[in-house]
Design a protein around this motif. Structure first.
Motif, PDB file in Angstrom:
ATOM      1  N   ASP A 145       0.850  -1.189   0.000  1.00  0.00           N
ATOM      2  CA  ASP A 145       0.000   0.000   0.000  1.00  0.00           C
ATOM      3  C   ASP A 145       0.887   1.240   0.000  1.00  0.00           C
ATOM      4  OD1 ASP A 145      -1.872   1.944   0.248  1.00  0.00           O
ATOM      5  OD2 ASP A 145      -2.521   1.413   2.271  1.00  0.00           O
ATOM      6  N   PRO A 146       1.102   1.841  -1.159  1.00  0.00           N
ATOM      7  CA  PRO A 146       1.998   3.007  -1.228  1.00  0.00           C
ATOM      8  C   PRO A 146       1.343   4.307  -0.757  1.00  0.00           C
ATOM      9  CG  PRO A 146       1.143   2.492  -3.396  1.00  0.00           C
ATOM     10  CD  PRO A 146       0.596   1.437  -2.474  1.00  0.00           C
ATOM     11  N   SER A 147       0.054   4.269  -0.430  1.00  0.00           N
ATOM     12  CA  SER A 147      -0.663   5.509  -0.108  1.00  0.00           C
ATOM     13  C   SER A 147      -0.154   6.165   1.166  1.00  0.00           C
ATOM     14  CB  SER A 147      -2.165   5.237   0.011  1.00  0.00           C
ATOM     15  OG  SER A 147      -2.429   4.298   1.054  1.00  0.00           O
ATOM     16  N   ASP A 148       0.340   5.365   2.118  1.00  0.00           N
ATOM     17  CA  ASP A 148       0.803   5.923   3.389  1.00  0.00           C
ATOM     18  C   ASP A 148       2.303   6.192   3.422  1.00  0.00           C
ATOM     19  OD1 ASP A 148      -1.764   5.839   4.404  1.00  0.00           O
ATOM     20  OD2 ASP A 148      -1.526   3.806   5.219  1.00  0.00           O
ATOM     21  N   VAL A 149       2.971   5.964   2.304  1.00  0.00           N
ATOM     22  CA  VAL A 149       4.423   6.121   2.284  1.00  0.00           C
ATOM     23  C   VAL A 149       4.786   7.600   2.161  1.00  0.00           C
ATOM     24  CG1 VAL A 149       6.529   5.625   0.999  1.00  0.00           C
ATOM     25  CG2 VAL A 149       4.805   3.848   1.295  1.00  0.00           C
ATOM     26  N   GLU A 150       5.625   8.083   3.077  1.00  0.00           N
ATOM     27  CA  GLU A 150       6.120   9.455   3.005  1.00  0.00           C
ATOM     28  C   GLU A 150       7.446   9.462   2.243  1.00  0.00           C
ATOM     29  OE1 GLU A 150       6.359  11.448   6.713  1.00  0.00           O
ATOM     30  OE2 GLU A 150       4.348  10.859   7.361  1.00  0.00           O
ATOM     31  N   VAL A 151       7.541  10.316   1.256  1.00  0.00           N
ATOM     32  CA  VAL A 151       8.782  10.401   0.482  1.00  0.00           C
ATOM     33  C   VAL A 151       9.851  11.068   1.343  1.00  0.00           C
ATOM     34  CG1 VAL A 151       9.887  11.285  -1.600  1.00  0.00           C
ATOM     35  CG2 VAL A 151       7.479  10.587  -1.657  1.00  0.00           C
ATOM     36  N   PRO A 152      10.969  10.379   1.612  1.00  0.00           N
ATOM     37  CA  PRO A 152      12.008  10.948   2.480  1.00  0.00           C
ATOM     38  C   PRO A 152      12.645  12.198   1.874  1.00  0.00           C
ATOM     39  CG  PRO A 152      12.313   8.573   2.175  1.00  0.00           C
ATOM     40  CD  PRO A 152      11.309   9.017   1.165  1.00  0.00           C
ATOM     41  N   GLU A 153      13.166  13.043   2.741  1.00  0.00           N
ATOM     42  CA  GLU A 153      13.927  14.211   2.321  1.00  0.00           C
ATOM     43  C   GLU A 153      15.260  13.750   1.757  1.00  0.00           C
ATOM     44  OE1 GLU A 153      15.229  18.395   4.466  1.00  0.00           O
ATOM     45  OE2 GLU A 153      15.402  16.512   5.606  1.00  0.00           O
ATOM     46  N   LEU A 154      15.644  14.283   0.597  1.00  0.00           N
ATOM     47  CA  LEU A 154      16.912  13.907  -0.014  1.00  0.00           C
ATOM     48  C   LEU A 154      18.080  14.429   0.811  1.00  0.00           C
ATOM     49  CD1 LEU A 154      16.298  14.548  -3.823  1.00  0.00           C
ATOM     50  CD2 LEU A 154      15.991  12.440  -2.518  1.00  0.00           C
ATOM     51  N   LEU A 155      19.216  13.734   0.730  1.00  0.00           N
ATOM     52  CA  LEU A 155      20.400  14.180   1.464  1.00  0.00           C
ATOM     53  C   LEU A 155      20.840  15.564   1.003  1.00  0.00           C
ATOM     54  CD1 LEU A 155      22.599  10.954   1.711  1.00  0.00           C
ATOM     55  CD2 LEU A 155      20.922  11.827   3.311  1.00  0.00           C
ATOM     56  N   THR A 156      20.692  15.837  -0.294  1.00  0.00           N
ATOM     57  CA  THR A 156      21.058  17.158  -0.800  1.00  0.00           C
ATOM     58  C   THR A 156      20.189  18.237  -0.165  1.00  0.00           C
ATOM     59  OG1 THR A 156      19.609  16.683  -2.688  1.00  0.00           O
ATOM     60  CG2 THR A 156      21.975  16.345  -2.995  1.00  0.00           C
ATOM     61  N   GLU A 157      18.929  17.909   0.065  1.00  0.00           N
ATOM     62  CA  GLU A 157      18.018  18.849   0.722  1.00  0.00           C
ATOM     63  C   GLU A 157      18.354  18.998   2.207  1.00  0.00           C
ATOM     64  OE1 GLU A 157      14.211  17.808  -2.206  1.00  0.00           O
ATOM     65  OE2 GLU A 157      14.355  16.901  -0.224  1.00  0.00           O
ATOM     66  N   LYS A 158      18.787  17.891   2.811  1.00  0.00           N
ATOM     67  CA  LYS A 158      19.178  17.958   4.223  1.00  0.00           C
ATOM     68  C   LYS A 158      20.360  18.895   4.418  1.00  0.00           C
ATOM     69  CE  LYS A 158      17.693  13.311   5.677  1.00  0.00           C
ATOM     70  NZ  LYS A 158      16.646  13.744   6.621  1.00  0.00           N
ATOM     71  N   VAL A 159      21.326  18.835   3.515  1.00  0.00           N
ATOM     72  CA  VAL A 159      22.506  19.697   3.625  1.00  0.00           C
ATOM     73  C   VAL A 159      22.074  21.160   3.662  1.00  0.00           C
ATOM     74  CG1 VAL A 159      24.613  20.468   2.476  1.00  0.00           C
ATOM     75  CG2 VAL A 159      24.060  18.036   2.522  1.00  0.00           C
ATOM     76  N   GLU A 160      21.177  21.530   2.761  1.00  0.00           N
ATOM     77  CA  GLU A 160      20.695  22.915   2.728  1.00  0.00           C
ATOM     78  C   GLU A 160      19.961  23.277   4.015  1.00  0.00           C
ATOM     79  OE1 GLU A 160      18.389  23.658  -0.745  1.00  0.00           O
ATOM     80  OE2 GLU A 160      19.938  22.952  -2.138  1.00  0.00           O
ATOM     81  N   ARG A 161      19.136  22.362   4.514  1.00  0.00           N
ATOM     82  CA  ARG A 161      18.361  22.634   5.740  1.00  0.00           C
ATOM     83  C   ARG A 161      19.274  22.754   6.949  1.00  0.00           C
ATOM     84  NH1 ARG A 161      15.834  19.181   9.474  1.00  0.00           N
ATOM     85  NH2 ARG A 161      16.104  17.359   8.127  1.00  0.00           N
ATOM     86  N   TYR A 162      20.278  21.896   7.028  1.00  0.00           N
ATOM     87  CA  TYR A 162      21.187  21.956   8.170  1.00  0.00           C
ATOM     88  C   TYR A 162      21.936  23.285   8.216  1.00  0.00           C
ATOM     89  CZ  TYR A 162      20.484  16.901   8.743  1.00  0.00           C
ATOM     90  OH  TYR A 162      19.949  15.656   8.935  1.00  0.00           O
ATOM     91  N   GLN A 163      22.205  23.844   7.038  1.00  0.00           N
ATOM     92  CA  GLN A 163      22.890  25.136   6.994  1.00  0.00           C
ATOM     93  C   GLN A 163      21.958  26.280   7.376  1.00  0.00           C
ATOM     94  OE1 GLN A 163      25.847  25.650   3.574  1.00  0.00           O
ATOM     95  NE2 GLN A 163      24.709  23.873   2.858  1.00  0.00           N
ATOM     96  N   THR A 164      20.761  26.295   6.791  1.00  0.00           N
ATOM     97  CA  THR A 164      19.852  27.419   7.011  1.00  0.00           C
ATOM     98  C   THR A 164      19.145  27.349   8.361  1.00  0.00           C
ATOM     99  OG1 THR A 164      18.107  26.213   5.828  1.00  0.00           O
ATOM    100  CG2 THR A 164      19.456  27.735   4.552  1.00  0.00           C
ATOM    101  N   ALA A 165      18.713  26.154   8.761  1.00  0.00           N
ATOM    102  CA  ALA A 165      17.940  26.037   9.994  1.00  0.00           C
ATOM    103  C   ALA A 165      18.813  25.927  11.232  1.00  0.00           C
ATOM    104  CB  ALA A 165      17.009  24.820   9.908  1.00  0.00           C
ATOM    105  N   PHE A 166      19.984  25.307  11.102  1.00  0.00           N
ATOM    106  CA  PHE A 166      20.809  25.028  12.280  1.00  0.00           C
ATOM    107  C   PHE A 166      22.128  25.788  12.292  1.00  0.00           C
ATOM    108  CE2 PHE A 166      18.665  20.672  11.751  1.00  0.00           C
ATOM    109  CZ  PHE A 166      17.544  21.087  12.448  1.00  0.00           C
TER     110      PHE A 166
END
Length: 618
Positions: free
Chosen positions: A434-455
């Motif tokens: 059942d793919p309906s409940d699957v959350e698409v994970p955040e990409l590592l490239t996106e994490k790098v940007e978030r770690y810089q801006t948010a943290f």
């Protein structure tokens, strides 16, 4: 040598095998932790033989594997059960493993199957006690992007990892059951790759997507890449067991070069009207030989290779020749290798013996001769295999499965498997993903940007954390209110330094790390004490974080005790303070922290030191 890959018609595809970091194995409740062989609690042995498919066919690869009679020993552990030993039916497909696979499929824009059926894939090399591997098709028709265009994802399967090969010995192989059954996702691309560089980029992209889930195992052996390569006039060759992404482009380039060289040899052999004679026994030729290998053998078989003179010794890859290919096939059938006339006389074989050998098999100066020395049954199997491989050399490049070598070359393993190796698994019911409940994970490239801006992490540290094996622990630490910079530096810098100092950091659990970071955040442990406390916990994992502080002698001191230490340091250095004033701060700060041995936070020490120095100039 540089090739024009477009002109040669290079076509390549990847198969990525990645272990999933689940709590339990795929078909039982056993943990997915690895063990040392000496920790095994029992062992047993088995012999494996190929079985026919539903259509009554035998897979050629499995049949060749079974021709060498070997005994397989298996080591069981207190963390393995009867399912791994094939003495109990498997349970249902692990739900956590299926969910993770669906997340990976979502990241690659795959279509999920309506019903996932478990299949059996025949494997008789001993890596599975049952003689087959269980595999389930979960998704198809995905896509990833590279600089040279998109690469299609043909299929994604969820399957059980094989047993770990521990050692090979005369007559058999020893395997460990600790690895058998760990969930493994297999991702197969379409043959859309047209250069070695694109092959490596595609593998890197898939690796990044896999790690983005935070639910895959890390470390040597947890991910393997197989590379399928062919050129227009060549044949499809599967190279297995590529451990490092750095090797992929070299292997593709090396395989293209091998196929080009084999095609050139084939063209010359055809010009010479080459042929392969029937193998014959030539033991008498070497009755008085000084060659240790031949003298110690029961029988010597030889095969005349008409028109092959000078070509058996031709290099097709660095330090590998056509003769090496023939030798690979002999070894695959139990022999130690071959001798051939392009390299003789040598290895104790005299020129007179070479002449007698040529005469015994009726070889002219244009012919080559290959020979195998071993016990009679092994020598016969091996020389037949050598003759068969020599026959294919006349035609060009054979389709086959090869093993990747560290230097970018490859060696023969077995024929390519066919459809006959797969048949339905009757012990495990199908599931409807059942793919309906699957959350698409955040990409590592996106994490790098978030770690810089948010943290507020620097770009280098942000990338280290996002791509590092402790990324899920970092995310959890942030959720628990830990300072991001403290968490990041601990997980990426402190642990690395401890590992270099031979501290057994592999003993540290996620809860160890999080508990220590929480104590720092609560002010119960100074940043400077993190390394010493983690060292104590690594040396004795039974300790709690609080007990680790006690063991490290870092029970916190109150503010007045810190002030007393600061005053003592200033008084010992009174002349320097009187002369330099606040400029003495840096030197005295280091002395204060050394005296406190990590029992006080650096900010508190800094504040009190400045205050006490200032008092002397009021």
């Amino acid at each position: 040598m540089t090739h024009d890959y477009e002109d040669l018609g290079l076509v390549a595809g990847l198969e990525i095998h990645q272990q999933l970091d689940t709590a339990s194995k795929l078909f039982c409740g056993c943990p997915t932790e690895r063990r040392e062989p000496e920790e095994s609690v029992r062992s047993f042995t088995r012999y494996l033989h190929p079985t026919k498919s539903e259509l009554g066919e035998l897979d050629e690869a499995a049949l060749e594997e079974s021709r060498v009679d070997r005994e397989f020993e298996y080591l069981s552990f207190d963390t393995t059960c009867l399912v791994e030993e094939d003495d109990e039916p498997p349970g249902r497909l692990d739900a956590e493993a299926l969910e993770t696979t669906l997340e990976i499929a979502a990241l690659m824009d795959c279509t999920i199957v309506d019903s996932a059926h478990v299949m059996r894939k025949i494997v008789v090399d001993g890596s599975n006690t049952s003689g087959f591997q269980r595999s389930t098709l979960v998704a198809t028709d995905g896509e990833i992007e590279t600089e040279d265009g998109s690469v299609g994802i043909a299929d994604m399967l969820l399957e059980e990892e094989s047993a770990a090969r521990i050692e090979e010995h005369d007559g058999g192989v020893t395997y460990g059951l600790d690895r058998l059954g760990i969930p493994l996702v297999e991702i197969g691309t379409r043959p859309d790759i047209s250069s070695p560089e694109q092959a490596r980029e595609a593998a890197e992209r898939i690796g990044m997507l896999l790690r983005s889930t935070g639910k895959v195992k890390r470390g040597l052996g947890t991910i393997r890449q197989d590379v399928n390569v062919s050129i227009e006039e060549g044949a499809r060759v599967e190279m297995k067991g590529v451990q490092s992404l750095d090797d992929i482009d070299d292997l593709v380039e090396g395989e293209v070069g091998r196929q080009v060289a084999l095609l050139e040899i084939a063209a010359e052999l055809q010009t010479r009207d080459a042929a392969v004679a029937e193998p014959t026994a030539v033991t008498e030729v070497f009755a008085e030989t000084d060659s240790g290998v031949i003298a110690g053998a029961e029988t010597v078989f030889a095969v005349r290779l008409d028109g092959f003179d000078g070509l058996v010794g031709r290099e097709i890859q660095p330090d590998r020749r056509l003769g090496t290919e023939l030798s690979d096939h002999a070894k695959r059938h139990g022999a130690g290798g071959i001798f051939h006339t392009d390299e003789l006389p040598a290895y104790g074989v005299t020129e007179a013996e070479v002449a007698a050998l040529r005469e015994a098999v009726g070889a002219s100066s244009e012919d080559a001769v290959a020979l195998v020395a071993d016990d009679e049954a092994t020598a016969r199997r091996a020389i037949d295999a050598v003759a068969d491989r020599a026959e294919t050399a006349i035609d060009g490049v054979p389709e086959e499965t090869r093993g990747a070598n560290e230097n970018g070359t490859s060696r023969y393993l077995r024929p390519l498997p066919g459809a006959a190796r797969m048949y339905p698994e009757t012990d495990v019911p199908p599931v409807e993903p059942d793919p309906s409940d699957v959350e698409v994970p955040e990409l590592l490239t996106e994490k790098v940007e978030r770690y810089q801006t948010a943290f507020g992490l620097g770009s280098g540290l942000a990338r280290q954390v996002a791509y590092g094996r402790h990324m899920p622990t970092f995310e959890m630490a942030i959720e628990r209110g830990v300072d991001p910079t403290t968490a990041a530096s601990t997980l990426e810098s402190t642990l690395t330094e401890l590992r270099r100092d031979d501290v057994p950091v592999e003993n540290l659990t996620e809860e160890h790390l999080l508990s220590v970071l929480e104590l720092v955040e609560a002010g119960e442990l100074a940043n400077e004490g993190i390394g010493p406390v983690l060292t104590k916990l690594a040396e004795d994992p039974r300790l709690s974080a609080t007990e680790g502080i006690e063991a490290a002698g870092l029970a916190g001191v109150d503010r007045e005790k810190v002030r007393e230490t600061v005053v003592e340091v200033i008084e010992r250095n009174e002349a320097q303070v009187r002369e330099e004033g606040m400029a003495a701060f840096s030197g005295l700060m280091g002395e204060c922290m050394g005296a406190l041995r990590g029992k006080a936070d650096g900010e508190v020490v800094s504040e009190l030191l400045r205050e006490e120095i200032g008092k002397r100039f009021d």
